[in-house]
Design a protein around this motif. Structure first.
Motif, mmCIF file in Angstrom:
data_model
loop_
_atom_site.group_PDB
_atom_site.id
_atom_site.type_symbol
_atom_site.label_atom_id
_atom_site.label_comp_id
_atom_site.label_asym_id
_atom_site.label_seq_id
_atom_site.Cartn_x
_atom_site.Cartn_y
_atom_site.Cartn_z
ATOM 1 N N THR A 161 -1.488 -6.568 3.841
ATOM 2 C CA THR A 161 -1.033 -5.726 4.942
ATOM 3 C C THR A 161 -1.688 -4.360 4.821
ATOM 4 O O THR A 161 -1.812 -3.810 3.719
ATOM 5 N N PRO A 162 -2.101 -3.769 5.942
ATOM 6 C CA PRO A 162 -2.658 -2.415 5.901
ATOM 7 C C PRO A 162 -1.635 -1.366 5.482
ATOM 8 O O PRO A 162 -2.014 -0.251 5.107
ATOM 9 N N MET A 163 -0.345 -1.700 5.533
ATOM 10 C CA MET A 163 0.689 -0.718 5.209
ATOM 11 C C MET A 163 0.651 -0.309 3.745
ATOM 12 O O MET A 163 1.251 0.696 3.355
ATOM 13 N N MET A 164 -0.050 -1.049 2.904
ATOM 14 C CA MET A 164 -0.195 -0.699 1.488
ATOM 15 C C MET A 164 -1.348 0.280 1.242
ATOM 16 O O MET A 164 -1.499 0.779 0.129
ATOM 17 N N LEU A 165 -2.136 0.530 2.284
ATOM 18 C CA LEU A 165 -3.351 1.324 2.081
ATOM 19 C C LEU A 165 -3.079 2.781 1.696
ATOM 20 O O LEU A 165 -3.749 3.307 0.796
ATOM 21 N N PRO A 166 -2.134 3.494 2.318
ATOM 22 C CA PRO A 166 -2.019 4.942 2.061
ATOM 23 C C PRO A 166 -1.838 5.316 0.597
ATOM 24 O O PRO A 166 -2.369 6.342 0.155
ATOM 25 N N PHE A 167 -1.094 4.530 -0.195
ATOM 26 C CA PHE A 167 -0.865 4.935 -1.582
ATOM 27 C C PHE A 167 -1.840 4.290 -2.565
ATOM 28 O O PHE A 167 -1.778 4.559 -3.761
ATOM 29 N N SER A 168 -2.781 3.442 -2.063
ATOM 30 C CA SER A 168 -3.660 2.726 -2.986
ATOM 31 C C SER A 168 -5.147 2.916 -2.702
ATOM 32 O O SER A 168 -5.977 2.509 -3.518
ATOM 33 N N GLU A 169 -5.504 3.540 -1.578
ATOM 34 C CA GLU A 169 -6.914 3.582 -1.222
ATOM 35 C C GLU A 169 -7.735 4.506 -2.131
ATOM 36 O O GLU A 169 -8.963 4.465 -2.097
ATOM 37 N N HIS A 170 -7.069 5.298 -2.977
ATOM 38 C CA HIS A 170 -7.816 6.162 -3.893
ATOM 39 C C HIS A 170 -8.373 5.385 -5.085
ATOM 40 O O HIS A 170 -9.237 5.896 -5.814
ATOM 41 N N LEU A 171 -7.888 4.160 -5.307
ATOM 42 C CA LEU A 171 -8.398 3.366 -6.426
ATOM 43 C C LEU A 171 -9.884 3.070 -6.222
ATOM 44 O O LEU A 171 -10.319 2.757 -5.112
ATOM 45 N N VAL A 172 -10.644 3.157 -7.294
ATOM 46 C CA VAL A 172 -12.078 2.856 -7.228
ATOM 47 C C VAL A 172 -12.229 1.355 -7.463
ATOM 48 O O VAL A 172 -12.221 0.876 -8.595
ATOM 49 N N ALA A 173 -12.342 0.606 -6.379
ATOM 50 C CA ALA A 173 -12.376 -0.854 -6.456
ATOM 51 C C ALA A 173 -13.802 -1.365 -6.356
ATOM 52 O O ALA A 173 -14.628 -0.808 -5.625
ATOM 53 N N ASP A 174 -14.085 -2.446 -7.090
ATOM 54 C CA ASP A 174 -15.387 -3.096 -6.997
ATOM 55 C C ASP A 174 -15.465 -4.023 -5.793
ATOM 56 O O ASP A 174 -16.547 -4.362 -5.325
ATOM 57 N N CYS A 175 -14.304 -4.444 -5.310
ATOM 58 C CA CYS A 175 -14.255 -5.299 -4.125
ATOM 59 C C CYS A 175 -12.910 -5.086 -3.449
ATOM 60 O O CYS A 175 -11.864 -5.117 -4.098
ATOM 61 N N ILE A 176 -12.934 -4.857 -2.141
ATOM 62 C CA ILE A 176 -11.718 -4.702 -1.353
ATOM 63 C C ILE A 176 -11.646 -5.858 -0.360
ATOM 64 O O ILE A 176 -12.590 -6.099 0.395
ATOM 65 N N ILE A 177 -10.519 -6.558 -0.374
ATOM 66 C CA ILE A 177 -10.324 -7.714 0.492
ATOM 67 C C ILE A 177 -9.139 -7.449 1.412
ATOM 68 O O ILE A 177 -8.075 -7.024 0.968
ATOM 69 N N TYR A 178 -9.333 -7.710 2.683
ATOM 70 C CA TYR A 178 -8.215 -7.717 3.628
ATOM 71 C C TYR A 178 -7.938 -9.175 3.986
ATOM 72 O O TYR A 178 -8.714 -9.811 4.684
#
Length: 755
Positions: A79-96
């Motif tokens: 869900t996009p609703m999790m994005l605001p508190f987690s988008e600062h993580l430096v991810a090697d791959c982001i999956i929606y």
């Protein structure tokens, strides 16, 4: 996630809960004892502002992530609703992982749509929970893939065997017709009430929580029984007591894109299914005898009558048909396919092994090999290179043709032009990992393929685009919108899209269908488009812009010195021997080996036990022309029935060579000859499934490639399949945190955000 957790660390971050009386936020973390998935559940006071809640969730996430192993990180959003508190993580791959069109649900948050837009911009991969959702979102992301619902067949098949009848169901009279799932705005309550009234002697069992609607709004009848929510483990026990399974979904915005997981689950339990006309249910299951579709209360009740008769009949053909379909829907298969896409994103620069000896074409060979590989095309050569270079195996590659490279084999002809012996092979891909892997063995010549079609005395761009329309009809369409409106005016409604003919006519109408598709398809496949699966013409898009490139992939190029040179370098390893011009059945006994990798026709491997799988073949006529150029572009299609060939290819466009002469190839489809294209018809897939069942009983043999899996793959897809197969079957025993030389494995640290 339970499957990923078998080898990798997975944390499932749940939505917050708000316990009564809680004054301080805390994070509850536990490991699921059956799956190994870590479950993190934020506990928050109920009085927080949205801004303060996001601050606390971010802090909890940071504390949780602190000190974790420094391995690749995948952030997997449901869900996009999790994005605001987690988008600062430096991810090697982001999956929606977009399971539903959440914005269409009742009480959807106002900021869901802008957050989804942000997530789509950030995501490396987008998965959709069905094809309808994929079609709705495919233009919004460059790397999007549909994954219809899979099923734990073994779990739900327990319902076919004798067992307990739950206490709250045991006293209900038969026949029983049941539904399980969330009871919300997606259920057609009026339909449910009407069918219950029409069949008062039936028991209707509704299992599941009531959400977003009031319980008092549920229809109340003496034969309607609401049993509340049950656990996943309990569902087979309830299904065991049902004669028919129901999906009385409302047809509204909330159900427009759903692909119900319960459909294959009901079928795995041995229950016939009656559903309202949900698009993805019709698409995937509408052809099964065990699945009925009805759009009114009377039709739904009548369909239930027929389903009860089917349920009472001896389990025979309809269950065999069901089980054949379910064999393709395992979560293991889905995870393998997802993993292939993830690994393409996580690809790392490959370590190039120094060339210490030439490829061994002949000469003294060891008495035994670790692996024999049948086929020296893309699938076999990639497997050989990985097994030798990464796993240190001794490998023998066997091919009955006198050359390596399979159908991609190219050679210099008498005029010195590099031609493709088996027709044009144009390399294109969106996978950086596959480009990095192949770039170890070749440099590239940038090349964007363009095709013209000989229609009405003109040569016009193919696929059809705005320029095509302007040329054919003497128009002056200037914008995408103009072209889209014009195509819409020519399109003709088709009640249900089942065939290739339906796809084209519904998109562009009869005239363009006849000009471009009907004759070409008849020649190519030996059948009318109305006899072929819709996937055939779906591969060729219709555009409203003036882009005249045949492919739109991010990487389009040709091996600078040809495919054969690339294969030579791929097989240039001291652990690889190559035996050409020999049938594997002869080599199998002469060269002992521990394991076999088979890339040939799967029906041939099993001695055509169930008959031959149908293929379409090709014949080629190579010619040298005493002129520097023959045609404007590399390939010209001939869709008309006035000539027997489908296309002519001129190779100098591909190679960039400068020579006084040029070389061309006429392509003639044929019913006889080497297998090229699996014929896409339902009965052919059913025959393949029989061979696939035989292959699953042979753990000593790895089947990989087009012919072994009876699928049409582009070259990059064959490479990706071979790399994924190697990692799954041969590299699985390695330390999960170690990266193979071909690219990354699934990260050992991942977060799944639930919604």
């Amino acid at each position: 996630m339970s499957r990923f957790a078998e080898q990798h660390a997975v944390t499932f971050w749940e939505e917050p809960v708000y316990p009564d009386g809680l004054s301080e936020a805390r994070l509850e973390v536990h490991r699921c004892p059956t799956t190994g998935v870590m479950v993190a559940t934020p506990h928050l006071p109920g009085s927080l502002t949205t801004e303060r809640e996001q601050q606390i969730l971010k802090a909890q996430l940071d504390v949780y992530m602190a000190g974790r192993a420094d391995n690749p990180l995948v952030c997997w959003y449901y869900t996009p609703m999790m994005l605001p508190f987690s988008e600062h993580l430096v991810a090697d791959c982001i999956i929606y992982d977009c399971m539903d069109e959440l914005a269409n649900f009742k009480n959807a948050p106002a900021d869901l749509i802008p957050l989804e837009q942000d997530l789509l911009r950030q995501a490396d991969l987008v998965f959709t929970g069905g094809y309808s959702l994929y079609e709705a979102k495919k233009e919004r992301h460059a790397n999007i893939h549909p994954f219809p619902s899979s099923v734990e067949v073994g779990h739900f098949a327990q319902a076919r065997d004798p067992g307990v009848d739950p206490a709250d169901q045991a006293a209900l009279p038969y026949p029983r017709l049941g539904f399980y799932g969330v009871v919300d705005e997606r259920m057609d309550l009026e339909l449910l009430a009407a069918v219950a009234d029409a069949r008062p002697h039936w028991s209707f069992v509704i299992v599941g929580p009531v959400v977003k609607i009031r319980e008092e709004d549920l229809p109340q009848r003496s034969n309607l029984h609401y049993l509340g929510g049950k656990s996943y483990a309990e569902l087979p026990d309830y299904l065991r007591g049902w004669d028919v399974a129901l999906m009385p979904f409302a047809i509204n915005e909330a159900t427009r894109f759903i692909s119900p997981t319960k459909t294959p689950e009901y079928l795995a339990a041995g229950c016939p299914v009656v559903s309202t006309p949900i698009t993805d249910v019709i698409r995937h299951y509408g052809g099964l005898e065990a699945v009925a579709i009805a759009d009114t209360a009377d039709a739904f009740a009548a369909a239930c009558d027929a389903a009860l008769q089917l349920s009472a009949a001896p389990a025979s053909e309809w269950l065999v048909e069901v089980d054949s379909v379910l064999s393709e829907l395992s979560w293991d298969r889905t995870v393998d396919q997802m993993l292939e896409q993830i690994e393409a994103i996580l690809g790392h620069p490959a370590h190039v092994h120094p060339i210490v000896s030439p490829v061994v074409w002949s000469g003294e060979r060891p008495k035994a090999y670790d692996v024999m590989i049948v086929g020296a095309g893309f699938a076999g050569s990639v497997m050989a290179e990985r097994l030798a270079n990464d796993a240190g195996k001794r490998v023998l590659v066997v091919d009955k043709r006198p050359h390596i490279g399979g159908n991609a084999y190219d050679r210099l002809d008498e005029a010195g032009i590099l031609i493709h012996q088996y027709g044009p092979h144009i390399f294109h891909t969106n996978s950086d990992e596959i480009v990095r892997y192949l770039s170890r063995f070749t440099d590239w010549r940038p090349y964007e393929h363009r095709v013209l079609a000989a229609v009405d005395g003109m040569e016009v761009p193919m696929p059809i685009n705005r320029t095509t329309l302007n040329m054919l009809y003497g128009l002056d369409l200037k914008t995408d919108e103009d072209a889209a409106a014009y195509l819409a005016s020519r399109a003709e409604p088709v009640q249900e899209i089942l065939t290739s003919e339906d796809v084209v006519i519904a998109s562009v109408g009869q005239d363009l269908y006849r000009k471009f598709f009907q004759g070409y398809t008849r020649k190519q496949w030996g059948m009318d488009p109305s006899e072929l699966d819709k996937s055939v013409t779906s591969r060729v898009p219709t555009r409203t812009n003036s882009d005249d490139r045949y492919f739109t992939d991010s990487f389009q190029a040709m091996p600078k010195h040809g495919y054969t040179k690339m294969f030579e370098k791929m097989l240039d390893h001291p652990n690889i021997d190559v035996l050409l011009g020999v049938d594997y059945s002869e080599a199998q006994a002469a060269y002992p080996h521990d394991q076999l990798v088979f890339t040939g026709p799967i029906d041939e491997f099993f001695d055509y036990r169930y008959g031959k799988l149908p293929y379409r073949s090709l014949q080629f006529q190579h010619e040298t022309i005493d002129a520097p150029r023959f045609q404007k572009v590399a390939t010209v299609n001939y869709p008309g029935l006035d000539v027997p060939y489908t296309r002519i290819t001129e190779y100098k466009h591909l190679t960039g060579q400068d020579a006084p002469k040029t070389s061309i190839t006429y392509e003639f489809p044929s019913a006889e000859g080497d297998p090229y294209y699996p014929i896409p018809r339902a009965e052919n897939q059913a025959l393949f499934k029989k061979y696939e069942a035989l292959s699953l009983a042979r753990p000593d043999v790895v089947f990989v490639g087009r012919l072994a899996t009876y699928r049409y793959y582009n070259m990059d897809q064959v490479v990706g399949q071979a790399l994924a197969t190697y990692r799954r079957r041969f590299a699985a025993a390695k330390e999960p945190s170690v990266l193979s030389q071909a690219g990354g494995v699934l990260p050992v640290r991942a977060i799944a955000a639930n919604g």
